[in-house]
Write an enzyme that holds these catalytic residues in place. Sequence first.
Site, PDB file in Angstrom:
ATOM      1  N   ARG A  45      -0.192  -6.888   1.375  1.00 45.16           N
ATOM      2  CA  ARG A  45      -0.507  -7.230   2.762  1.00 45.16           C
ATOM      3  C   ARG A  45      -1.817  -6.397   3.085  1.00 45.16           C
ATOM      4  O   ARG A  45      -1.930  -5.285   2.759  1.00 45.16           O
ATOM      5  CB  ARG A  45       0.589  -7.097   3.906  1.00 45.16           C
ATOM      6  CG  ARG A  45       1.074  -5.459   4.126  1.00 45.16           C
ATOM      7  CD  ARG A  45       2.072  -5.344   5.097  1.00 45.16           C
ATOM      8  NE  ARG A  45       1.130  -4.948   6.443  1.00 45.16           N
ATOM      9  CZ  ARG A  45       0.640  -3.962   6.780  1.00 45.16           C
ATOM     10  NH1 ARG A  45       0.734  -2.812   6.056  1.00 45.16           N
ATOM     11  NH2 ARG A  45      -0.211  -3.668   7.831  1.00 45.16           N
ATOM     12  N   PRO A  46      -2.705  -7.011   4.015  1.00 43.70           N
ATOM     13  CA  PRO A  46      -3.753  -6.140   4.226  1.00 43.70           C
ATOM     14  C   PRO A  46      -3.421  -4.897   5.303  1.00 43.70           C
ATOM     15  O   PRO A  46      -2.768  -5.116   6.187  1.00 43.70           O
ATOM     16  CB  PRO A  46      -4.772  -6.987   5.007  1.00 43.70           C
ATOM     17  CG  PRO A  46      -3.685  -8.052   5.944  1.00 43.70           C
ATOM     18  CD  PRO A  46      -2.634  -8.191   4.716  1.00 43.70           C
ATOM     19  N   THR A  67      -5.234  -0.498   9.406  1.00 39.53           N
ATOM     20  CA  THR A  67      -5.796   0.766   9.543  1.00 39.53           C
ATOM     21  C   THR A  67      -6.943   1.249   8.736  1.00 39.53           C
ATOM     22  O   THR A  67      -7.545   2.282   8.973  1.00 39.53           O
ATOM     23  CB  THR A  67      -4.781   2.030   9.842  1.00 39.53           C
ATOM     24  OG1 THR A  67      -3.956   2.347   8.482  1.00 39.53           O
ATOM     25  CG2 THR A  67      -3.851   1.810  11.056  1.00 39.53           C
ATOM     26  N   ASN A 103       8.046   5.014   6.688  1.00 34.11           N
ATOM     27  CA  ASN A 103       6.955   6.159   6.604  1.00 34.11           C
ATOM     28  C   ASN A 103       7.247   7.265   7.675  1.00 34.11           C
ATOM     29  O   ASN A 103       6.811   8.480   7.650  1.00 34.11           O
ATOM     30  CB  ASN A 103       5.463   5.727   6.816  1.00 34.11           C
ATOM     31  CG  ASN A 103       5.507   5.102   8.124  1.00 34.11           C
ATOM     32  OD1 ASN A 103       6.007   5.465   9.203  1.00 34.11           O
ATOM     33  ND2 ASN A 103       4.647   4.084   8.198  1.00 34.11           N
ATOM     34  N   SER A 153      -4.254  10.154  13.493  1.00 33.11           N
ATOM     35  CA  SER A 153      -3.068  10.235  13.003  1.00 33.11           C
ATOM     36  C   SER A 153      -3.156  10.855  11.615  1.00 33.11           C
ATOM     37  O   SER A 153      -3.850  11.919  11.626  1.00 33.11           O
ATOM     38  CB  SER A 153      -2.669   8.899  12.823  1.00 33.11           C
ATOM     39  OG  SER A 153      -1.190   8.919  12.589  1.00 33.11           O
TER      40      SER A 153
HETATM   41  P1  NG1 Z   1      -1.342  -0.252   8.159  1.00 31.26           P
HETATM   42  O1  NG1 Z   1      -2.404   0.597   7.529  1.00 31.26           O
HETATM   43  O2  NG1 Z   1      -1.409  -1.366   8.746  1.00 31.26           O
HETATM   44  O3  NG1 Z   1      -0.462  -0.396   6.810  1.00 31.26           O
HETATM   45  C1  NG1 Z   1      -0.015   1.941   8.719  1.00 31.26           C
HETATM   46  C2  NG1 Z   1       1.504   1.940   8.418  1.00 31.26           C
HETATM   47  C3  NG1 Z   1       2.003   1.513   9.698  1.00 31.26           C
HETATM   48  C4  NG1 Z   1       1.960   2.212  10.848  1.00 31.26           C
HETATM   49  C5  NG1 Z   1       0.237   2.192  11.141  1.00 31.26           C
HETATM   50  C6  NG1 Z   1      -0.036   2.821  12.422  1.00 31.26           C
HETATM   51  C7  NG1 Z   1       2.405   1.915   6.357  1.00 31.26           C
HETATM   52  C8  NG1 Z   1       2.683   1.212   4.885  1.00 31.26           C
HETATM   53  N1  NG1 Z   1       1.823   1.323   7.147  1.00 31.26           N
HETATM   54  O4  NG1 Z   1      -0.412   0.624   8.934  1.00 31.26           O
HETATM   55  O5  NG1 Z   1       3.727   1.477   9.396  1.00 31.26           O
HETATM   56  O6  NG1 Z   1       2.625   3.349  11.069  1.00 31.26           O
HETATM   57  O7  NG1 Z   1      -0.307   2.730   9.929  1.00 31.26           O
HETATM   58  O8  NG1 Z   1      -0.130   4.378  12.255  1.00 31.26           O
HETATM   59  O9  NG1 Z   1       3.066   3.069   6.267  1.00 31.26           O
HETATM   60 ZN    ZN Z   2       0.536   9.305  13.430  1.00 29.94          ZN
END
Ligand code: NG1
Ligand code: ZN
Length: 560
Positions: free
Chosen positions: A513-514, A517, A390, A69
């Site tokens: 939050r953790p 990704t 996002n 991504s």
């Molecule tokens: P993480 O890294 O868990 O915050 C991010 C996005 C999610 C989601 C995932 C998958 C933010 C804050 N977090 O997750 O909304 O889109 O990537 O791609 O945008």
């Molecule tokens: Zn994507």
Amino acid sequence: MTNSFDKAKLANALSSHTLKSATRFQYGTAGFRMEASLLDPVMFAVGLLAVLRSKYHKGKTIGVMVTASHNPEKDNGVKLVEPLGEMLVQSWEGYATELANATSSADAITSALESIIAKEKIDLSQPARVVVARDTRPSGKALVASLVDGVQCLGGEIKDFGLFTTPQLHYVVRCINTAGTEDAYGEPTEEAYYEKLAAAFKKITAGYPRLSPLLIDGANGIGAPAMEKLGKYLGDSFAYQLVNNDVVSSGKLNHESGADFVKIKQTKPLGMDLKYGQRACSLDGDADRIVFYFTEEDGTFRLLDGDKIATLAADFIMDLAKQANILVQREDGSKTPLHIGLVQTAYANGSSTAYVKDTLQVPVVFTPTGVKHLHHAAEEFDVGVYFEANGHGTVLFSPAAIKAFKTSVGATPAAEKAIDALRALTELINQAVGDALSDMLLVEATLTYQQKSFAKWNSDYTDLPSRQEKVKVANRANFVPIKADTELSHPIGLQEKINEQVAKFSKGRCFVRPSGTEDIVRVYAEAATREETDRLCYLVCGLVFDGYGGVGTRPTTFLP
Ligand code: NG1
Ligand code: ZN
């Protein structure tokens, strides 16, 4: 019922993909995602699991998307797609993790497989069909080859679609599995995907003056060539100019460009000359996210993010349904108006939530971060609008709503036109997953129908200033989110400290939050002014870093 497989063949195939490092893998929010060089054993394991999942579904086709991504080009990742194009069911995520970690030896992988087959009562005599596609990352091709080895060693069939956006892969999976049923979703080809979107867009916008050209930032990823192809099908109905479409040079993918960069930095991407009066958008590296933006006359950057897309779409659909006087047949025999709802996460701007509840008067549901949670919650409505701030999201129509659109007859020409637009929207909007190209056309069709400018759209409500930062910590697993990610239960005591800080700020809101990704924790803050927002974010980043295992440089660079 067969539950045995050729163990010698498995051991032999694994020998080219054995896990040699001490890496521990975990199937997270977006599947497996990490540095591409570590992924070979994971791909082999995912191939095995895809076969089991397909056999579990009695030979239905399972999708595999190879992408990381918006992450840097050196990373890659893989996620599994269910027969109707949804994300892998959560109860199988643990199996994915187990299998990936069992690639260290033939014994480990054999017993991991046997255990899943027994637990899920999988009949190995069933056929297995898997389709795979990848984004433009240079590592993708070899990773697909490892996946093919996994699929074939358990006797599965595999079709490689080559380069696709993530939503295109979801689309073909849904098409294949619904072919010949009353829910048939279309032809499972890339061309049919473009044709479907373009035809629906033309239906909604026919007779309206075309908007000014849209500048599209392709993030130097798969969205760029896909957009060029879609553009051919759209012809004169849509004017655009594509930038950041270099998928050949190395190091350019998502580099200071793309939806994630623009959203987080709240600035235009590298490679785009954005003048006053121009309208622009950015896709991400696999084209499942989109954000829009423009600049004011004084150069101020204005972002139209997922929250703004959701409110625009909800408002448009409600308006059409009202004009068309749509009534939905209920199971008890009654007919009632369309039940529309909006799904958000903690990252949604507080002003957007207030606008949806107070002005649009639409119910809002909050879920934890990650589209699988939002998608699920959106299915509860006739029209479920879900977007992460996002820019990742879509609009789901229930079977009852689709039936109502199909069977309604307009009392006036205006009502008939509104019904036609609703029918076209069900074709235009990807029902399987958030889709940047489909969402782009949804926004452009809405704005064309309403002859609305970006400035007018932006004035629906004013975002509270917000800031999102990353803090690197020794172990992000120590941070345990609760209450749809808005609070932490662990580390003990941290939430109280965050609350103390938040209380000092007008309209203050902040949570930690953790990430699922990346190896970091995220800090999100909102307050009445930019200065207060930055200060709140800084204070909480400091709290986390100083007291809860911060590593590397203390995050202070954004202090005003
Ligand atoms: P993480 O890294 O868990 O915050 C991010 C996005 C999610 C989601 C995932 C998958 C933010 C804050 N977090 O997750 O909304 O889109 O990537 O791609 O945008
Ligand atoms: Zn994507």
